[in-house]
Design a protein around this motif. Structure first.
Motif, PDB file in Angstrom:
ATOM      1  N   ILE A   4      55.463  17.075  47.080  1.00  0.00           N
ATOM      2  CA  ILE A   4      57.198  16.338  46.448  1.00  0.00           C
ATOM      3  C   ILE A   4      58.536  17.522  47.158  1.00  0.00           C
ATOM      4  CG2 ILE A   4      55.393  15.816  44.611  1.00  0.00           C
ATOM      5  CD1 ILE A   4      56.672  18.595  43.422  1.00  0.00           C
ATOM      6  N   PRO A   5      59.315  16.613  46.028  1.00  0.00           N
ATOM      7  CA  PRO A   5      60.565  18.133  46.550  1.00  0.00           C
ATOM      8  C   PRO A   5      60.278  19.742  46.034  1.00  0.00           C
ATOM      9  CG  PRO A   5      61.079  15.634  46.102  1.00  0.00           C
ATOM     10  CD  PRO A   5      59.983  16.067  46.331  1.00  0.00           C
ATOM     11  N   TYR A   6      61.364  19.940  46.668  1.00  0.00           N
ATOM     12  CA  TYR A   6      61.289  21.750  45.823  1.00  0.00           C
ATOM     13  C   TYR A   6      62.156  22.005  45.978  1.00  0.00           C
ATOM     14  CZ  TYR A   6      59.857  23.492  50.029  1.00  0.00           C
ATOM     15  OH  TYR A   6      59.863  23.506  51.116  1.00  0.00           O
ATOM     16  N   GLN A   7      62.196  23.281  44.963  1.00  0.00           N
ATOM     17  CA  GLN A   7      64.067  24.392  44.982  1.00  0.00           C
ATOM     18  C   GLN A   7      63.566  25.114  46.142  1.00  0.00           C
ATOM     19  OE1 GLN A   7      66.838  24.460  41.876  1.00  0.00           O
ATOM     20  NE2 GLN A   7      65.138  24.374  40.252  1.00  0.00           N
ATOM     21  N   ILE A   8      64.655  25.903  46.643  1.00  0.00           N
ATOM     22  CA  ILE A   8      64.323  26.607  47.119  1.00  0.00           C
ATOM     23  C   ILE A   8      63.864  27.803  46.344  1.00  0.00           C
ATOM     24  CG2 ILE A   8      64.800  26.015  49.659  1.00  0.00           C
ATOM     25  CD1 ILE A   8      67.400  27.753  49.150  1.00  0.00           C
ATOM     26  N   PRO A   9      64.039  29.251  46.297  1.00  0.00           N
ATOM     27  CA  PRO A   9      64.437  29.971  45.410  1.00  0.00           C
ATOM     28  C   PRO A   9      65.216  30.469  44.779  1.00  0.00           C
ATOM     29  CG  PRO A   9      62.392  30.542  46.833  1.00  0.00           C
ATOM     30  CD  PRO A   9      62.972  29.617  47.325  1.00  0.00           C
ATOM     31  N   THR A  10      65.728  30.624  43.787  1.00  0.00           N
ATOM     32  CA  THR A  10      67.284  31.510  43.624  1.00  0.00           C
ATOM     33  C   THR A  10      67.446  31.620  42.961  1.00  0.00           C
ATOM     34  OG1 THR A  10      66.880  29.444  41.937  1.00  0.00           O
ATOM     35  CG2 THR A  10      67.649  28.496  43.799  1.00  0.00           C
ATOM     36  N   ASN A  11      66.523  32.838  42.764  1.00  0.00           N
ATOM     37  CA  ASN A  11      66.518  33.948  41.087  1.00  0.00           C
ATOM     38  C   ASN A  11      66.756  35.179  41.723  1.00  0.00           C
ATOM     39  OD1 ASN A  11      64.024  34.350  42.530  1.00  0.00           O
ATOM     40  ND2 ASN A  11      63.009  35.006  41.053  1.00  0.00           N
ATOM     41  N   GLY A  12      67.140  35.398  43.514  1.00  0.00           N
ATOM     42  CA  GLY A  12      67.808  36.390  44.006  1.00  0.00           C
ATOM     43  C   GLY A  12      68.800  36.204  44.945  1.00  0.00           C
ATOM     44  N   PRO A  13      69.279  37.247  45.913  1.00  0.00           N
ATOM     45  CA  PRO A  13      71.144  36.779  47.195  1.00  0.00           C
ATOM     46  C   PRO A  13      70.893  35.325  47.312  1.00  0.00           C
ATOM     47  CG  PRO A  13      69.140  38.993  47.258  1.00  0.00           C
ATOM     48  CD  PRO A  13      68.014  38.175  47.066  1.00  0.00           C
ATOM     49  N   THR A  14      69.349  34.576  47.641  1.00  0.00           N
ATOM     50  CA  THR A  14      70.286  33.984  48.259  1.00  0.00           C
ATOM     51  C   THR A  14      70.462  33.085  47.106  1.00  0.00           C
ATOM     52  OG1 THR A  14      68.157  33.285  50.399  1.00  0.00           O
ATOM     53  CG2 THR A  14      68.911  31.423  49.640  1.00  0.00           C
ATOM     54  N   GLY A  15      69.813  32.993  46.348  1.00  0.00           N
ATOM     55  CA  GLY A  15      70.128  31.474  44.970  1.00  0.00           C
ATOM     56  C   GLY A  15      71.868  32.453  44.313  1.00  0.00           C
ATOM     57  N   GLU A  16      72.310  33.144  44.774  1.00  0.00           N
ATOM     58  CA  GLU A  16      73.650  33.747  44.685  1.00  0.00           C
ATOM     59  C   GLU A  16      74.765  33.097  45.595  1.00  0.00           C
ATOM     60  OE1 GLU A  16      74.411  38.116  44.897  1.00  0.00           O
ATOM     61  OE2 GLU A  16      72.631  38.447  43.734  1.00  0.00           O
ATOM     62  N   PHE A  17      74.131  32.784  46.838  1.00  0.00           N
ATOM     63  CA  PHE A  17      75.102  32.222  48.019  1.00  0.00           C
ATOM     64  C   PHE A  17      75.106  30.615  47.431  1.00  0.00           C
ATOM     65  CE2 PHE A  17      75.304  29.655  51.811  1.00  0.00           C
ATOM     66  CZ  PHE A  17      75.732  30.103  51.918  1.00  0.00           C
ATOM     67  N   VAL A  18      74.165  30.004  47.219  1.00  0.00           N
ATOM     68  CA  VAL A  18      73.975  28.758  46.467  1.00  0.00           C
ATOM     69  C   VAL A  18      74.854  28.463  45.851  1.00  0.00           C
ATOM     70  CG1 VAL A  18      72.293  27.192  45.612  1.00  0.00           C
ATOM     71  CG2 VAL A  18      71.345  28.684  47.988  1.00  0.00           C
ATOM     72  N   ARG A  19      74.921  29.284  44.465  1.00  0.00           N
ATOM     73  CA  ARG A  19      75.766  28.911  43.717  1.00  0.00           C
ATOM     74  C   ARG A  19      77.084  29.093  43.335  1.00  0.00           C
ATOM     75  NH1 ARG A  19      70.668  31.029  40.919  1.00  0.00           N
ATOM     76  NH2 ARG A  19      71.794  33.566  41.478  1.00  0.00           N
ATOM     77  N   ALA A  20      77.394  30.291  44.642  1.00  0.00           N
ATOM     78  CA  ALA A  20      78.577  30.116  45.087  1.00  0.00           C
ATOM     79  C   ALA A  20      79.061  29.178  46.151  1.00  0.00           C
ATOM     80  CB  ALA A  20      78.650  31.861  45.451  1.00  0.00           C
ATOM     81  N   ALA A  21      78.443  29.147  46.642  1.00  0.00           N
ATOM     82  CA  ALA A  21      78.375  27.435  47.898  1.00  0.00           C
ATOM     83  C   ALA A  21      79.239  26.663  47.098  1.00  0.00           C
ATOM     84  CB  ALA A  21      78.252  27.794  48.668  1.00  0.00           C
ATOM     85  N   GLY A  22      78.559  26.060  45.303  1.00  0.00           N
ATOM     86  CA  GLY A  22      78.687  24.421  44.584  1.00  0.00           C
ATOM     87  C   GLY A  22      76.763  23.773  45.874  1.00  0.00           C
ATOM     88  N   TYR A  23      76.077  25.075  46.293  1.00  0.00           N
ATOM     89  CA  TYR A  23      75.384  23.608  46.533  1.00  0.00           C
ATOM     90  C   TYR A  23      74.274  23.552  45.412  1.00  0.00           C
ATOM     91  CZ  TYR A  23      77.110  24.504  51.363  1.00  0.00           C
ATOM     92  OH  TYR A  23      77.953  24.584  52.438  1.00  0.00           O
ATOM     93  N   HIS A  24      73.171  22.476  45.519  1.00  0.00           N
ATOM     94  CA  HIS A  24      72.091  22.632  44.350  1.00  0.00           C
ATOM     95  C   HIS A  24      70.701  23.324  46.202  1.00  0.00           C
ATOM     96  CE1 HIS A  24      70.098  19.779  47.359  1.00  0.00           C
ATOM     97  NE2 HIS A  24      70.835  18.532  47.691  1.00  0.00           N
ATOM     98  N   ALA A  25      69.357  23.166  45.363  1.00  0.00           N
ATOM     99  CA  ALA A  25      68.704  24.186  46.248  1.00  0.00           C
ATOM    100  C   ALA A  25      67.388  23.060  46.705  1.00  0.00           C
ATOM    101  CB  ALA A  25      68.254  24.690  44.902  1.00  0.00           C
ATOM    102  N   TYR A  26      67.781  21.601  46.199  1.00  0.00           N
ATOM    103  CA  TYR A  26      66.314  21.417  46.660  1.00  0.00           C
ATOM    104  C   TYR A  26      66.404  20.655  48.288  1.00  0.00           C
ATOM    105  CZ  TYR A  26      65.565  20.765  41.598  1.00  0.00           C
ATOM    106  OH  TYR A  26      65.221  20.236  40.579  1.00  0.00           O
ATOM    107  N   ARG A  27      64.877  20.976  48.773  1.00  0.00           N
ATOM    108  CA  ARG A  27      64.437  20.284  49.901  1.00  0.00           C
ATOM    109  C   ARG A  27      64.551  18.225  49.681  1.00  0.00           C
ATOM    110  NH1 ARG A  27      62.458  22.006  54.506  1.00  0.00           N
ATOM    111  NH2 ARG A  27      64.299  20.880  55.300  1.00  0.00           N
TER     112      ARG A  27
END
Length: 257
Positions: free
Chosen positions: A172-195
């Motif tokens: 199934i699709p899933y989200q990459i981890p977003t509770n750390g610095p990678t998630g900070e980048f995802v949110r700052a760039a306005g991306y979603h986190a799904y694969r």
């Protein structure tokens, strides 16, 4: 006092000097101020301390490395190794190959068939195939998952015609981890986190480049916006409902060394 130096790895020097050259062009273009630079240094420090450097590079850098090297190459296109590969999986010998799973493993049953050849069409018998995937909760065994170690992981060998058949579940699709610095980048760039849903495979055959790739499924809502940009049109297959299970297939072509 003069200190003599000697280049021990010319490739390291070449890559570094090229990196600095392009970095200077980037800085001239973006005109970063010192606050932005300081924020980057602090974020990079958090990234390293969190252990997320492999995650960040796998998601946001690896696909560009692969596209640069293989965009015009014959054979099956590679995709991301990702951060969830582990060695030491069980050798599956009984055919069809049943990927290790819990007795009550949730998810749609899947039968996947594949064939492995060289670029000249020669069937590649006894090719080692590593298989790993997420479960119906979007989690990988051995990584923050309640599943037993090596669940939905295994390796096997193709038959004399380069064929194989695997019984597993549909990922199934899933989200990459977003509770750390990678998630900070995802949110700052306005991306979603799904694969999008995918199966990882690695093909190893003497005399050929090891192929690390993924299989994706038509109709997945995240194909066009995969956060890791790992989707290749040639890696798409279609799921067919057959009785109480789904079936899919894809052929793989290895490049000689």
């Amino acid at each position: 006092m003069m200190v003599e130096t000697q280049v021990k790895n010319q490739r390291v020097l070449e890559v570094y000097e090229s990196f600095v050259k392009h970095l200077k062009n980037f800085l001239d273009e973006q005109q970063l101020n010192h606050e932005e630079y300081s924020n980057f240094v602090k974020w990079a420090d958090r990234l390293g301390r969190s252990g997320e450097v492999p995650l960040f590079l796998d998601v946001f850098v690896e696909t560009h490395v692969l596209e640069s090297k293989y965009k015009d190459a014959p054979g099956t296109q590679p995709s991301l190794l990702g951060p969830y590969f582990v060695e030491g999986t069980q050798l599956l010998e009984q055919k069809p190959f049943v990927i290790p799973q819990r007795p009550d493993e949730a998810g749609d049953k899947l039968i996947f068939r594949g064939n492995v050849t060289s670029v000249d069409g020669k069937p590649l018998a006894n090719t080692k195939v590593e298989w790993w995937q997420d479960d119906n909760d979007g989690l990988y065994s051995n990584f923050d998952s309640p599943a037993p170690a090596f669940n939905l992981r295994g390796h096997f060998y193709t038959d004399e015609n380069g064929d194989f058949e695997v019984h597993s579940i549909v990922p199934i699709p899933y989200q990459i981890p977003t509770n750390g610095p990678t998630g900070e980048f995802v949110r700052a760039a306005g991306y979603h986190a799904y694969r999008p849903a995918h199966i990882h495979m690695m093909f190893i055959q003497e005399g050929y480049e090891t192929l690390i790739t993924q299989v994706f499924f038509e109709g997945d809502q995240w194909l066009e916006t995969d956060v890791a940009k790992g989707v290749r049109s040639s890696l798409l297959t279609k799921l067919h409902q057959v009785g109480d299970h789904k079936e899919a297939s894809l052929d793989f072509v290895l490049r000689p060394l």
